[in-house]
Design a protein around this motif. Sequence first.
Motif, short mmCIF file in Angstrom:
data_model
loop_
_atom_site.label_atom_id
_atom_site.label_comp_id
_atom_site.label_asym_id
_atom_site.label_seq_id
_atom_site.Cartn_x
_atom_site.Cartn_y
_atom_site.Cartn_z
N LYS A 28 0.83 -1.20 0.00
CA LYS A 28 0.00 0.00 0.00
C LYS A 28 0.87 1.25 0.00
O LYS A 28 0.53 2.26 -0.66
N TYR A 30 3.74 1.56 -1.43
CA TYR A 30 4.29 1.73 -2.78
C TYR A 30 3.32 2.46 -3.70
O TYR A 30 3.73 3.25 -4.55
N PHE A 31 2.02 2.19 -3.52
CA PHE A 31 1.02 2.79 -4.40
C PHE A 31 0.46 4.11 -3.84
O PHE A 31 -0.50 4.64 -4.40
N GLY A 237 9.59 -1.43 -8.08
CA GLY A 237 8.32 -2.03 -8.50
C GLY A 237 8.48 -3.44 -9.02
O GLY A 237 7.65 -4.32 -8.74
N GLU A 263 0.58 -3.67 -12.98
CA GLU A 263 0.27 -2.61 -12.01
C GLU A 263 1.53 -2.13 -11.31
O GLU A 263 1.62 -0.98 -10.88
N ASN A 266 5.17 1.18 -13.34
CA ASN A 266 4.57 2.51 -13.50
C ASN A 266 4.96 3.08 -14.86
O ASN A 266 6.13 3.40 -15.10
N TRP A 449 -5.88 -4.75 -5.87
CA TRP A 449 -6.45 -3.62 -5.14
C TRP A 449 -7.44 -4.08 -4.08
O TRP A 449 -7.61 -3.41 -3.05
#
Length: 486
Positions: A28, A30-31, A237, A263, A266, A449
């Motif tokens: 979480k 990371y995003f 990533g 995902e 990036n 997600w």
Amino acid sequence: MSDGEPCNGTAKSHADPPVMENFRRKLKYYFMSPCQKYRARGRKPWKMILQILKIAIITIQYLHLQDLSVDNHAFEKIDDMFTPLSLCQELYRHANISPATETFDIDPHVETECISIYPISPYKNGDLENDMNLTLDFQRLLAVKIYFKIKAINVQTVRHQELPDCYDFNINIIFDNIAHSGKIKISLSSDVQIKGCKDWNVSDSNSHFRLIVLFDCVVICSCLLSLVLCTRSVCTGLLLQLEYTTFVSIHHNKTVSWSERMEFINGWYILVIISDTLSIAGSILKICIQSKELTNYDVCSILLGTATMLVWIGVMRYLSFFQKYYILILTLQAALPSAIRFSICAVMIYLSYCFCGWIVLGPHHENFRTFNLVADCLFSMINGDEVYSSFKKLRDKTYVVWLFSRIYIYSFISLFTFMVLSLFIAIITDTYETIKHCQTRAEPRSELWAFLAECRDTPDSGKYMMDEEESSSSSSCCCYCCLCCS
């Protein structure tokens, strides 16, 4: 699958809930957006600050490339002698054509006759007639070609305290009579070569040159720093992708789809890496041009112009953290696979019309003479241009050509304007409605997600700071153990 495997997987899944929560928080984080990362661990958003700074300095750098316009011209001079203007005619060796009696006698071998005219030389009428002994026989004539060379100096850069460039213009003028249709086609081409001048002297030009080079070096350093940071983020990533794939395989006995794998990659970082690479290459080339080592203005402008465009587009990444502002990019991203498949079919139909128009209407209309002209003309018709002019120029042709041109143009406009474009817009619209519906219902777009949504820890909870301290202490322990073992 044996009876022991599910038990082992389930036992492992339920035996280490802290490990799963820590890993979920790690993903979480990371995003998160740069502001959320700052609240979670106190890390300043250096990449975001650097990208905003790059917009200013790269745009300013591109503005330093002045529009090139030449102020003065002169004929080329070698050893105090001007280079002559060459006038050549290409013609058949022998041709006797009599349309009245429908007879002809032609020797198809092509001969070339040339004369030289020296510029800025006084000519008397008698001398001019003797020197220009060139007779045009239009029955034999294929083409008349004029060649001459002009030199120029771009002195407008002096007011910017920059060293001027010297230019060589090779001018070619062609009178084309190959068709022998009574109309001679005239074309002019100019080949420009840019090079450093042989002898120059500009007062007080070094100080301004040093400032420009210093600014270019700042651009290179900032782009290099951005390149390193974005490359590190891409590598992070990829490592998280491998870790997540292994985690799902061990704890849930599943394989991660390629869409979920992507995902972690990036695309905005990839865009910034490409932009930084182009900026560094363009800046180095710009320094070489300003120091008169190279003269590749076109390549330099393409590199810096493309880099400037990508830098501005890359800033849209930070709008992704605001869903209402980012819906355009989400729509294009989701509709891209369907749009590509649809475009492949549309392009095949478009090419078929291009070849047909080139073959049939090429001899009757100037916009269909070559394949490139046909492609440009049909694309203009899709947007509502060139329709009336195409009908008007084909009005006086034979009935068969006139009828075919009507069927051809009407069917093309009806197919592409009313059907292809409408279906393409429908694909985009349907994707937009789907994304808007998902945002309204707040549905997770993938299992990844959904897995992250189970983490209820907010950035201000302090647990992300504890995870960072644990990871740093564990890495310190590993380093200490390695030193002890050595």
